[in-house]
Write an enzyme that holds these catalytic residues in place. Sequence first.
Site, PDB file in Angstrom:
ATOM      1  N   HIS A  76      47.287   6.204  20.327  1.00 43.69           N
ATOM      2  CA  HIS A  76      48.249   5.935  21.398  1.00 43.69           C
ATOM      3  C   HIS A  76      49.612   6.511  21.072  1.00 43.69           C
ATOM      4  O   HIS A  76      50.048   6.475  19.928  1.00 43.69           O
ATOM      5  CB  HIS A  76      48.403   4.422  21.601  1.00 43.69           C
ATOM      6  CG  HIS A  76      47.250   3.816  22.320  1.00 43.69           C
ATOM      7  ND1 HIS A  76      47.336   2.652  23.031  1.00 43.69           N
ATOM      8  CD2 HIS A  76      45.976   4.244  22.456  1.00 43.69           C
ATOM      9  CE1 HIS A  76      46.167   2.385  23.568  1.00 43.69           C
ATOM     10  NE2 HIS A  76      45.320   3.328  23.235  1.00 43.69           N
ATOM     11  N   TYR A 201      52.279  -3.877  29.577  1.00 43.71           N
ATOM     12  CA  TYR A 201      52.973  -5.162  29.547  1.00 43.71           C
ATOM     13  C   TYR A 201      53.574  -5.390  30.933  1.00 43.71           C
ATOM     14  O   TYR A 201      54.363  -4.560  31.402  1.00 43.71           O
ATOM     15  CB  TYR A 201      54.117  -5.145  28.527  1.00 43.71           C
ATOM     16  CG  TYR A 201      53.698  -4.884  27.097  1.00 43.71           C
ATOM     17  CD1 TYR A 201      53.102  -5.884  26.337  1.00 43.71           C
ATOM     18  CD2 TYR A 201      53.916  -3.647  26.492  1.00 43.71           C
ATOM     19  CE1 TYR A 201      52.724  -5.663  25.020  1.00 43.71           C
ATOM     20  CE2 TYR A 201      53.548  -3.410  25.174  1.00 43.71           C
ATOM     21  CZ  TYR A 201      52.952  -4.415  24.445  1.00 43.71           C
ATOM     22  OH  TYR A 201      52.580  -4.190  23.145  1.00 43.71           O
ATOM     23  N   PRO A 292      51.550 -12.935  18.353  1.00 42.63           N
ATOM     24  CA  PRO A 292      50.748 -11.715  18.558  1.00 42.63           C
ATOM     25  C   PRO A 292      51.500 -10.637  19.333  1.00 42.63           C
ATOM     26  O   PRO A 292      50.998  -9.530  19.477  1.00 42.63           O
ATOM     27  CB  PRO A 292      49.530 -12.195  19.331  1.00 42.63           C
ATOM     28  CG  PRO A 292      49.714 -13.624  19.612  1.00 42.63           C
ATOM     29  CD  PRO A 292      51.013 -14.097  19.052  1.00 42.63           C
ATOM     30  N   LYS A 296      51.563  -7.313  15.088  1.00 42.73           N
ATOM     31  CA  LYS A 296      52.048  -7.022  13.737  1.00 42.73           C
ATOM     32  C   LYS A 296      51.275  -7.706  12.606  1.00 42.73           C
ATOM     33  O   LYS A 296      51.356  -7.272  11.454  1.00 42.73           O
ATOM     34  CB  LYS A 296      53.522  -7.443  13.624  1.00 42.73           C
ATOM     35  CG  LYS A 296      54.447  -6.624  14.496  1.00 42.73           C
ATOM     36  CD  LYS A 296      54.557  -5.224  13.955  1.00 42.73           C
ATOM     37  CE  LYS A 296      55.065  -4.246  14.960  1.00 42.73           C
ATOM     38  NZ  LYS A 296      54.826  -2.867  14.631  1.00 42.73           N
ATOM     39  N   TYR A 387      57.792  -0.657  16.741  1.00 45.90           N
ATOM     40  CA  TYR A 387      56.479  -0.730  17.394  1.00 45.90           C
ATOM     41  C   TYR A 387      55.432   0.023  16.566  1.00 45.90           C
ATOM     42  O   TYR A 387      54.359  -0.495  16.264  1.00 45.90           O
ATOM     43  CB  TYR A 387      56.574  -0.133  18.799  1.00 45.90           C
ATOM     44  CG  TYR A 387      55.453  -0.554  19.723  1.00 45.90           C
ATOM     45  CD1 TYR A 387      55.625  -1.608  20.612  1.00 45.90           C
ATOM     46  CD2 TYR A 387      54.223   0.098  19.717  1.00 45.90           C
ATOM     47  CE1 TYR A 387      54.604  -2.007  21.459  1.00 45.90           C
ATOM     48  CE2 TYR A 387      53.194  -0.289  20.556  1.00 45.90           C
ATOM     49  CZ  TYR A 387      53.379  -1.349  21.424  1.00 45.90           C
ATOM     50  OH  TYR A 387      52.366  -1.740  22.254  1.00 45.90           O
TER      51      TYR A 387
HETATM   52  C1  LIG Z   1      44.316 -13.390  19.404  1.00 47.70           C
HETATM   53  C2  LIG Z   1      44.959 -12.677  18.260  1.00 47.70           C
HETATM   54  C3  LIG Z   1      45.341 -11.341  18.420  1.00 47.70           C
HETATM   55  C4  LIG Z   1      45.946 -10.683  17.368  1.00 47.70           C
HETATM   56  N1  LIG Z   1      46.312  -9.369  17.564  1.00 47.70           N
HETATM   57  C5  LIG Z   1      46.858  -8.676  16.537  1.00 47.70           C
HETATM   58  C6  LIG Z   1      47.132  -7.256  16.667  1.00 47.70           C
HETATM   59  O1  LIG Z   1      46.919  -6.634  17.709  1.00 47.70           O
HETATM   60  N2  LIG Z   1      47.640  -6.597  15.586  1.00 47.70           N
HETATM   61  C7  LIG Z   1      47.870  -7.259  14.402  1.00 47.70           C
HETATM   62  O2  LIG Z   1      48.329  -6.603  13.434  1.00 47.70           O
HETATM   63  N3  LIG Z   1      47.609  -8.595  14.235  1.00 47.70           N
HETATM   64  C8  LIG Z   1      47.100  -9.322  15.266  1.00 47.70           C
HETATM   65  N4  LIG Z   1      46.773 -10.645  15.083  1.00 47.70           N
HETATM   66  C9  LIG Z   1      47.027 -11.301  13.787  1.00 47.70           C
HETATM   67  C10 LIG Z   1      45.982 -10.933  12.733  1.00 47.70           C
HETATM   68  O3  LIG Z   1      44.686 -11.181  13.215  1.00 47.70           O
HETATM   69  C11 LIG Z   1      46.245 -11.734  11.429  1.00 47.70           C
HETATM   70  O4  LIG Z   1      47.612 -11.640  11.107  1.00 47.70           O
HETATM   71  C12 LIG Z   1      45.381 -11.200  10.285  1.00 47.70           C
HETATM   72  O5  LIG Z   1      44.036 -11.591  10.444  1.00 47.70           O
HETATM   73  C13 LIG Z   1      45.895 -11.725   8.927  1.00 47.70           C
HETATM   74  O6  LIG Z   1      45.057 -11.245   7.911  1.00 47.70           O
HETATM   75  P1  LIG Z   1      44.859 -12.074   6.575  1.00 47.70           P
HETATM   76  O7  LIG Z   1      43.993 -11.244   5.708  1.00 47.70           O
HETATM   77  O8  LIG Z   1      46.171 -12.529   6.066  1.00 47.70           O
HETATM   78  O9  LIG Z   1      44.124 -13.421   7.006  1.00 47.70           O
HETATM   79  P2  LIG Z   1      42.744 -13.664   7.723  1.00 47.70           P
HETATM   80  O10 LIG Z   1      42.331 -12.505   8.557  1.00 47.70           O
HETATM   81  O11 LIG Z   1      42.893 -14.986   8.404  1.00 47.70           O
HETATM   82  O12 LIG Z   1      41.703 -13.777   6.539  1.00 47.70           O
HETATM   83  C14 LIG Z   1      41.687 -14.907   5.685  1.00 47.70           C
HETATM   84  C15 LIG Z   1      40.308 -15.042   5.059  1.00 47.70           C
HETATM   85  O13 LIG Z   1      40.364 -16.143   4.149  1.00 47.70           O
HETATM   86  C16 LIG Z   1      39.200 -16.912   4.289  1.00 47.70           C
HETATM   87  N5  LIG Z   1      39.530 -18.277   3.830  1.00 47.70           N
HETATM   88  C17 LIG Z   1      40.299 -19.191   4.458  1.00 47.70           C
HETATM   89  N6  LIG Z   1      40.413 -20.304   3.714  1.00 47.70           N
HETATM   90  C18 LIG Z   1      39.697 -20.086   2.591  1.00 47.70           C
HETATM   91  C19 LIG Z   1      39.444 -20.854   1.410  1.00 47.70           C
HETATM   92  N7  LIG Z   1      39.951 -22.083   1.248  1.00 47.70           N
HETATM   93  N8  LIG Z   1      38.667 -20.315   0.433  1.00 47.70           N
HETATM   94  C20 LIG Z   1      38.127 -19.062   0.576  1.00 47.70           C
HETATM   95  N9  LIG Z   1      38.341 -18.292   1.679  1.00 47.70           N
HETATM   96  C21 LIG Z   1      39.124 -18.788   2.660  1.00 47.70           C
HETATM   97  C22 LIG Z   1      38.815 -16.796   5.754  1.00 47.70           C
HETATM   98  O14 LIG Z   1      37.439 -17.022   5.936  1.00 47.70           O
HETATM   99  C23 LIG Z   1      39.213 -15.359   6.062  1.00 47.70           C
HETATM  100  O15 LIG Z   1      38.130 -14.461   5.894  1.00 47.70           O
HETATM  101  C24 LIG Z   1      46.170 -11.358  16.120  1.00 47.70           C
HETATM  102  C25 LIG Z   1      45.767 -12.688  15.955  1.00 47.70           C
HETATM  103  C26 LIG Z   1      45.181 -13.346  17.004  1.00 47.70           C
HETATM  104  C27 LIG Z   1      44.758 -14.790  16.800  1.00 47.70           C
END
Ligand SMILES: Cc1cc2nc3c(=O)[nH]c(=O)nc-3n(C[C@H](O)[C@H](O)[C@H](O)COP(=O)(O)OP(=O)(O)OC[C@H]3O[C@@H](n4cnc5c(N)ncnc54)[C@H](O)[C@@H]3O)c2cc1C
Length: 408
Positions: A76, A201, A292, A296, A387
């Site tokens: 994009h 948007y 969201p 980011k 962005y």
């Molecule tokens: C609807 C929605 C849309 C989004 N859109 C965007 C977007 O367009 N762009 C963007 O950048 N971000 C977006 N986000 C945010 C993004 O999804 C998160 O910020 C991202 O998943 C964070 O990654 P992470 O690795 O920190 O955590 P997570 O992806 O939450 O991974 C954490 C992992 O830890 C595991 N876990 C949890 N507790 C334990 C435990 N006690 N012991 C062992 N394992 C455990 C879980 O099973 C999981 O696999 C969106 C979020 C939502 C809800």
Amino acid sequence: MVREVRTTVAIIGAGPAGLTLANLLQQRGTDCVVLDKFSRKQILERARAGLLENRTVELLDRLGLSARLHAEAAVHHGCEFRVDGESFFADYSKMYDGKPHFVYPQQEVVADLLDGFESSGGTVYYETQAAKVLQVADQPRVECTDGTVVHAEIVAGADGQYGAARASMPWDDIDEYVMQHEFRWLTLLAEAPPSSDCTVYAQHPNGFAGHLLRSSTVTRFHLQVPFDDTVEDWPDERIWSELRTRLAKPGWTLNEGPIFSKNMLEMQSKVCDPMQHGRLFLLGDAAHIITPSGGKGMNLAMADAAELDLALARFAASGDENDLAAYSAHRIPDIWKAQEFSHALLHMMHTYEPGSPDAAFRQKLQRSRLWQLRHSAAYARNFAESYIGPPLGWPYSVDAYAKAPATP
Ligand SMILES: Cc1cc2nc3c(=O)[nH]c(=O)nc-3n(C[C@H](O)[C@H](O)[C@H](O)COP(=O)(O)OP(=O)(O)OC[C@H]3O[C@@H](n4cnc5c(N)ncnc54)[C@H](O)[C@@H]3O)c2cc1C
């Protein structure tokens, strides 16, 4: 099951943050293991984010894990705003040195990271839930609910905002900044081909609506809804009718299809500072939550992993504790930059409760931001940088990343 594991870096959480760190450490030759409470299948089924900053793709390039992304992701260069019956295209690539933005679902990023780590001999302990992280004399260990104990030199807590790593932090020594937002989204995935070739948007008196690409057959939509509404208040026909109204543009047709995911999303922002204590480091959602708006969260999570990898490599070479402390200090400005952007975008596109005393004033501020985005090159460049995302390592470690050769 009682199982004793010894490693250099114990990574809790096989999400984008944990798996990016695992691949970086593995490629550096640093011993690490990953624990996740879910099965491999459950991890690969979790659909969430989809917008990838340019630096996130550069990081995957460097890891040699971006072949499928480059074959399948949509590239994009801008997004569209629809307000007051008018529309304009924000050509953010043009405003920011031609850099693009990518659309590739989070579960595909996670699949590529997981395949990369495991196919090179990395170990993921699935269905292994961390209960707490204990630190005794610089010797941390992770205790799990099934009796597994992981002894490590460093623990990377990448298990999200409700995980064990965050809960194990000494909160008296850490500042946490929290904001509860006044907006709520009904967020949807529909089996409908995108209706535009870019993110749209729309700001309408009924509320915000967003159209975001996910694949050639799936579109994500967001609808601003009243705070007390539940999913039951929004049957499919009401959703499509509202999307048609809020996203309307002469000559444009909304593609409709079966809605297969429907969730209410409350918005909260959080940043903890510092993001580390002793030998326990928080990454991604464990350290910060962002709305969201602007997409980011996943990008910040992966940028955290890149910075922690660098801090650990520097510490391994120097033995200097300052190299470890630099992790949080280096990440905080970038995290606040993203928070500021996400907050500004949220307020640029939402409709305020008409009864609230300053609604009319805030709506005028909103129109000013949109006007500046359209007519001020300086404002538009700042928007575009935020962005698309600043360079990897921004603002402290950019040179360190720029020097590392990307995988062809
Ligand atoms: C609807 C929605 C849309 C989004 N859109 C965007 C977007 O367009 N762009 C963007 O950048 N971000 C977006 N986000 C945010 C993004 O999804 C998160 O910020 C991202 O998943 C964070 O990654 P992470 O690795 O920190 O955590 P997570 O992806 O939450 O991974 C954490 C992992 O830890 C595991 N876990 C949890 N507790 C334990 C435990 N006690 N012991 C062992 N394992 C455990 C879980 O099973 C999981 O696999 C969106 C979020 C939502 C809800």
